[in-house]
Design a protein around this motif. Structure first.
Motif, short mmCIF file in Angstrom:
data_model
loop_
_atom_site.label_atom_id
_atom_site.label_comp_id
_atom_site.label_asym_id
_atom_site.label_seq_id
_atom_site.Cartn_x
_atom_site.Cartn_y
_atom_site.Cartn_z
N LEU A 99 0.88 5.60 -3.70
CA LEU A 99 1.77 5.70 -2.54
C LEU A 99 0.99 6.00 -1.27
CD1 LEU A 99 4.74 7.56 -4.18
CD2 LEU A 99 4.85 5.32 -3.12
N LEU A 100 -0.06 6.84 -1.37
CA LEU A 100 -0.90 7.13 -0.21
C LEU A 100 -1.61 5.87 0.27
CD1 LEU A 100 -2.28 9.15 1.77
CD2 LEU A 100 -4.08 9.41 0.05
N ILE A 101 -2.15 5.11 -0.68
CA ILE A 101 -2.84 3.86 -0.33
C ILE A 101 -1.87 2.87 0.31
CG2 ILE A 101 -4.02 1.85 -1.30
CD1 ILE A 101 -5.25 3.89 -3.37
N ASN A 102 -0.66 2.76 -0.26
CA ASN A 102 0.37 1.86 0.30
C ASN A 102 0.75 2.30 1.72
OD1 ASN A 102 0.37 0.50 -2.09
ND2 ASN A 102 2.36 1.25 -2.79
N ALA A 103 0.88 3.62 1.92
CA ALA A 103 1.25 4.15 3.24
C ALA A 103 0.18 3.81 4.26
CB ALA A 103 1.46 5.65 3.16
N ILE A 104 -1.08 3.98 3.88
CA ILE A 104 -2.19 3.69 4.81
C ILE A 104 -2.25 2.20 5.11
CG2 ILE A 104 -4.70 3.72 5.06
CD1 ILE A 104 -4.63 6.43 3.51
N ALA A 138 -4.85 4.76 11.05
CA ALA A 138 -3.69 4.91 10.15
C ALA A 138 -3.60 6.34 9.62
CB ALA A 138 -3.78 3.92 9.01
N MET A 139 -4.72 6.86 9.13
CA MET A 139 -4.72 8.22 8.57
C MET A 139 -4.47 9.27 9.67
SD MET A 139 -7.60 8.15 5.61
CE MET A 139 -8.64 6.75 5.89
N ALA A 167 5.00 4.50 3.05
CA ALA A 167 4.83 3.64 1.87
C ALA A 167 6.00 2.67 1.72
CB ALA A 167 4.68 4.49 0.61
N CYS A 168 7.18 3.09 2.19
CA CYS A 168 8.37 2.21 2.14
C CYS A 168 8.46 1.30 3.36
CB CYS A 168 9.63 3.06 2.04
SG CYS A 168 9.74 4.01 0.53
#
Length: 196
Positions: A99-104, A138-139, A167-168
């Motif tokens: 989810l963290l990777i998707n959000a970034i 992004a981060m 992430a969504c």
């Protein structure tokens, strides 16, 4: 600039790759591994960078603890959603790192505006970002959005909700990226000033 000459090779941290390349690297000088390098299955380069961005005043243990608590909150939230879901349960991701990777990835900008002066007038010129800079932005944006929220809620909780939203493909950070891209699109007429 490095302490080591150019013919020194970067260390290989992954043990499976070490076995494969052991013969090739037997006579080549190798740089020592960094203190933060590990071959643990829990290690992730993006996760390590994110921890470094959370870091304040050199307290890395606290930064790691905050990220671990964030992942715990994300996992609990996603498992709760999984149990409450009536229909398709396969679409709910419970892995916090994914989810963290998707959000970034969802919040990474591709372009940014740079002020270039031509003929006494400053133009906002859209310029493509490097991959490293886009990940950094992004981060940074995710952390800024979490820190801007109300102070009564703890940082791990605010950060968890920002990551879940991003992430969504929703939330403040995704909106910020879309606004930046919209501005770049509206200023594309000045793109030729990049080369002049």
């Amino acid at each position: 600039m490095s302490v080591y000459p150019q013919h020194f090779v970067d260390p290989i941290i992954n043990k499976s790759l070490q076995k494969e390349k052991a013969h090739e690297l037997s006579h080549i000088p190798i740089k020592p591994a960094l203190n933060v390098s590990t071959d643990s299955i829990f290690y992730g380069e993006l996760k390590q960078k994110f921890t470094n961005y959370i870091l304040k005043e050199g307290n890395s243990a606290l930064a790691r603890e905050l990220l671990t608590k964030t992942f715990e909150i994300i996992k609990r939230t996603q498992i709760e959603r999984l149990h409450l879901a009536k229909g398709d349960k396969g679409s709910i991701i419970t892995d916090a790192e994914t989810l963290l990777i998707n959000a970034i990835e969802n919040t990474r900008p591709l372009l940014h505006l740079s002020a270039i002066k031509r003929g006494g007038v400053k133009y906002q010129v859209p310029i493509p970002l490097t991959e490293k800079k886009s990940y950094f932005l992004a981060m940074k944006w995710i952390l800024e959005a979490a820190r801007e929220k109300e102070r009564k809620v703890s940082l791990p909780e605010k950060l968890a909700w920002e990551i879940l939203d991003a992430a969504c493909g929703q939330g403040r950070v995704v909106k910020r990226k879309d606004d930046l891209h919209r501005l770049c699109e509206s200023n594309r007429a000045y793109a030729h000033y990049r080369w002049s």
